[in-house]
Scaffold this motif. Structure first.
Motif, mmCIF file in Angstrom:
data_model
loop_
_atom_site.group_PDB
_atom_site.id
_atom_site.type_symbol
_atom_site.label_atom_id
_atom_site.label_comp_id
_atom_site.label_asym_id
_atom_site.label_seq_id
_atom_site.Cartn_x
_atom_site.Cartn_y
_atom_site.Cartn_z
ATOM 1 N N LEU A 84 29.069 35.905 33.974
ATOM 2 C CA LEU A 84 29.906 37.036 34.572
ATOM 3 C C LEU A 84 29.096 37.692 35.701
ATOM 4 C CD1 LEU A 84 31.035 39.177 31.313
ATOM 5 C CD2 LEU A 84 32.411 38.094 33.174
ATOM 6 N N ALA A 85 27.715 37.748 35.651
ATOM 7 C CA ALA A 85 26.797 38.352 36.695
ATOM 8 C C ALA A 85 26.911 37.431 37.675
ATOM 9 C CB ALA A 85 25.481 38.602 36.272
ATOM 10 N N GLU A 86 26.505 36.203 37.522
ATOM 11 C CA GLU A 86 26.475 35.041 38.580
ATOM 12 C C GLU A 86 27.725 34.659 39.091
ATOM 13 O OE1 GLU A 86 22.072 33.937 36.975
ATOM 14 O OE2 GLU A 86 23.551 32.562 37.138
ATOM 15 N N LYS A 87 28.666 34.462 38.536
ATOM 16 C CA LYS A 87 29.671 33.589 38.952
ATOM 17 C C LYS A 87 31.299 34.498 38.855
ATOM 18 C CE LYS A 87 27.553 29.393 37.449
ATOM 19 N NZ LYS A 87 27.439 28.271 36.357
ATOM 20 N N GLN A 88 31.346 35.181 38.108
ATOM 21 C CA GLN A 88 32.798 35.547 37.617
ATOM 22 C C GLN A 88 33.151 37.036 38.189
ATOM 23 O OE1 GLN A 88 32.296 34.513 33.162
ATOM 24 N NE2 GLN A 88 34.470 34.193 33.636
ATOM 25 N N VAL A 89 32.266 37.739 38.559
ATOM 26 C CA VAL A 89 32.589 38.946 39.235
ATOM 27 C C VAL A 89 32.183 39.065 40.782
ATOM 28 C CG1 VAL A 89 32.298 41.432 39.370
ATOM 29 C CG2 VAL A 89 32.348 40.278 36.867
ATOM 30 N N PRO A 90 33.091 38.637 41.488
ATOM 31 C CA PRO A 90 32.708 38.755 42.981
ATOM 32 C C PRO A 90 32.005 39.831 43.730
ATOM 33 C CG PRO A 90 34.924 37.755 42.450
ATOM 34 C CD PRO A 90 34.587 38.280 41.450
ATOM 35 N N GLU A 91 31.284 39.543 44.671
ATOM 36 C CA GLU A 91 30.858 40.646 45.488
ATOM 37 C C GLU A 91 31.803 41.786 45.843
ATOM 38 O OE1 GLU A 91 28.689 41.738 49.860
ATOM 39 O OE2 GLU A 91 28.465 39.555 48.794
ATOM 40 N N GLY A 92 31.553 42.976 45.421
ATOM 41 C CA GLY A 92 32.508 44.396 45.922
ATOM 42 C C GLY A 92 33.528 44.435 44.571
ATOM 43 N N GLN A 93 33.209 43.642 43.589
ATOM 44 C CA GLN A 93 34.348 44.006 42.488
ATOM 45 C C GLN A 93 33.568 44.409 41.329
ATOM 46 O OE1 GLN A 93 36.816 40.963 40.820
ATOM 47 N NE2 GLN A 93 37.426 40.311 42.925
ATOM 48 N N MET A 94 34.210 45.429 40.592
ATOM 49 C CA MET A 94 33.671 46.170 39.512
ATOM 50 C C MET A 94 33.749 45.584 38.139
ATOM 51 S SD MET A 94 34.558 49.983 38.120
ATOM 52 C CE MET A 94 33.059 50.936 39.186
ATOM 53 N N ILE A 95 32.537 45.644 37.393
ATOM 54 C CA ILE A 95 32.769 45.195 35.926
ATOM 55 C C ILE A 95 32.533 46.249 35.004
ATOM 56 C CG2 ILE A 95 30.328 44.296 36.110
ATOM 57 C CD1 ILE A 95 31.217 42.248 33.622
ATOM 58 N N SER A 96 33.378 46.759 33.973
ATOM 59 C CA SER A 96 33.237 47.873 33.101
ATOM 60 C C SER A 96 33.126 47.018 31.858
ATOM 61 C CB SER A 96 34.443 48.559 32.970
ATOM 62 O OG SER A 96 34.639 49.226 34.374
ATOM 63 N N VAL A 97 32.023 47.202 30.836
ATOM 64 C CA VAL A 97 31.825 46.591 29.635
ATOM 65 C C VAL A 97 31.771 47.745 28.560
ATOM 66 C CG1 VAL A 97 30.297 45.490 28.164
ATOM 67 C CG2 VAL A 97 30.164 44.945 30.680
ATOM 68 N N PHE A 98 32.670 47.366 27.642
ATOM 69 C CA PHE A 98 32.992 48.304 26.298
ATOM 70 C C PHE A 98 32.535 47.577 25.100
ATOM 71 C CE2 PHE A 98 35.977 49.829 29.445
ATOM 72 C CZ PHE A 98 36.267 51.158 29.192
ATOM 73 N N VAL A 99 31.743 48.206 24.369
ATOM 74 C CA VAL A 99 31.212 47.688 23.187
ATOM 75 C C VAL A 99 31.820 48.624 21.969
ATOM 76 C CG1 VAL A 99 29.258 47.211 21.540
ATOM 77 C CG2 VAL A 99 29.249 46.538 23.948
ATOM 78 N N LEU A 100 32.906 48.308 21.363
ATOM 79 C CA LEU A 100 33.762 49.083 20.534
ATOM 80 C C LEU A 100 33.525 48.693 19.116
ATOM 81 C CD1 LEU A 100 36.602 49.811 22.709
ATOM 82 C CD2 LEU A 100 34.681 51.452 22.142
ATOM 83 N N GLY A 101 33.378 49.489 18.151
ATOM 84 C CA GLY A 101 33.230 49.336 16.502
ATOM 85 C C GLY A 101 34.096 50.021 15.931
ATOM 86 N N GLU A 102 33.739 50.375 14.566
ATOM 87 C CA GLU A 102 34.642 51.048 13.646
ATOM 88 C C GLU A 102 34.879 52.308 14.118
ATOM 89 O OE1 GLU A 102 34.692 51.995 8.806
ATOM 90 O OE2 GLU A 102 32.708 51.240 9.737
#
Length: 268
Positions: A84-102
């Motif tokens: 994700l860091a190196e290939k899948q999120v191009p320059e200028g695009q945002m990534i939001s990561v959620f870690v959700l449980g019970e």
């Protein structure tokens, strides 16, 4: 008189040459300044690292933290974050990561949210600092994104698995909250087996139409208009994770306005 005239003409020629030279220097300086002004990007947001005009796309990553990851799955998830860091999120695009449980209400906001600032390799030293850009990319984007896997440390299965609620929160606090232009992508790491008092796939898998017409089905539908969805199936319960279950989720995402473009079996 003739001699003076020659000297005068020579002096005039030298003066004219100096004037032309000064004009050329001024034109060169003005051209250089204009070029730098036109080709220098406004500074990025110091917190999100996003372009001054806003993110050019948005990838939301949802990690289901209701089942412990085994050793292979942990290694694979680390590698996926690296991709994700190196290939899948191009320059200028945002990534939001959620870690959700019970207890999804206690972790309703992303644990990581930044734009890819770029590595600087395509920038000119005339109007940028490529080395500084690359250092920021490594320190503030790539490294912390890869290290997120270390925060996923569940050691026993949860009693509940609110998959639908997780998807709704990813939509509300991810896509809806961020004003991003361009492509919107949802990447999910989950066994996709909801287990709640109102509905549990461990007790059976209804037809999607039947589920969608139920009270719980109506209240648990997410809104994901125009989003491309990529599912990474954690095969924790292979007997339940059938092609029929995959078809259920394809209909669910279609009903939400999204498109399920990929189902990938996760290693482990």
């Amino acid at each position: 008189m003739a001699r003076r005239s020659k000297l005068a003409r020579k002096k005039n020629s030298v003066t004219l040459a100096l004037i032309v030279l000064v004009v050329l220097v001024i034109v060169a300086l003005v051209t250089g300044v204009v070029y730098l002004l036109l080709n220098t990007e406004p500074p990025a947001d110091p917190v999100t690292l996003c372009p001054a005009t806003g993110p050019t796309g948005h990838t939301v990553v949802l990690v289901d933290n209701t089942e412990p990851l085994n050793f292979i799955q942990r290694q694979a998830l680390t590698q996926r974050f690296k991709e994700l860091a190196e290939k899948q999120v191009p320059e200028g695009q945002m990534i939001s990561v959620f870690v959700l449980g019970e207890s999804f209400t206690q972790n309703a906001m992303p644990i990581f949210e930044k734009c890819n600032p770029g590595t600087g390799e395509d920038k000119s030293k005339l109007n940028a600092n490529p080395a500084q850009i690359n250092a920021r990319y490594t320190k503030e984007f790539r490294t912390p994104l890869i290290q997120l896997r270390q925060q996923i440390t569940l050691d026993k299965p949860s009693d509940r698995s609110p998959v639908f609620e997780m998807l709704q929160l990813a939509a509300i606090n991810g896509f809806d909250r961020v004003d991003a232009q361009g492509q919107r992508t949802l990447i999910v790491f989950s066994d996709m087996l909801p287990n709640m008092p109102e509905f549990s796939m461990f007790k059976g898998l209804p037809e999607f139409e039947q589920f969608a017409e139920s009270a719980y089905g109506r209240k648990s539908q997410a809104t994901l208009d125009g989003v491309e969805v990529h599912l990474n199936y954690l095969l924790n319960y292979p007997k339940l994770q059938t092609t029929k279950q995959a078809a259920f989720w394809e209909q669910y995402f279609d009903n939400s306005g999204a498109q399920l473009v990929e189902i990938d079996t996760f290693e482990g």
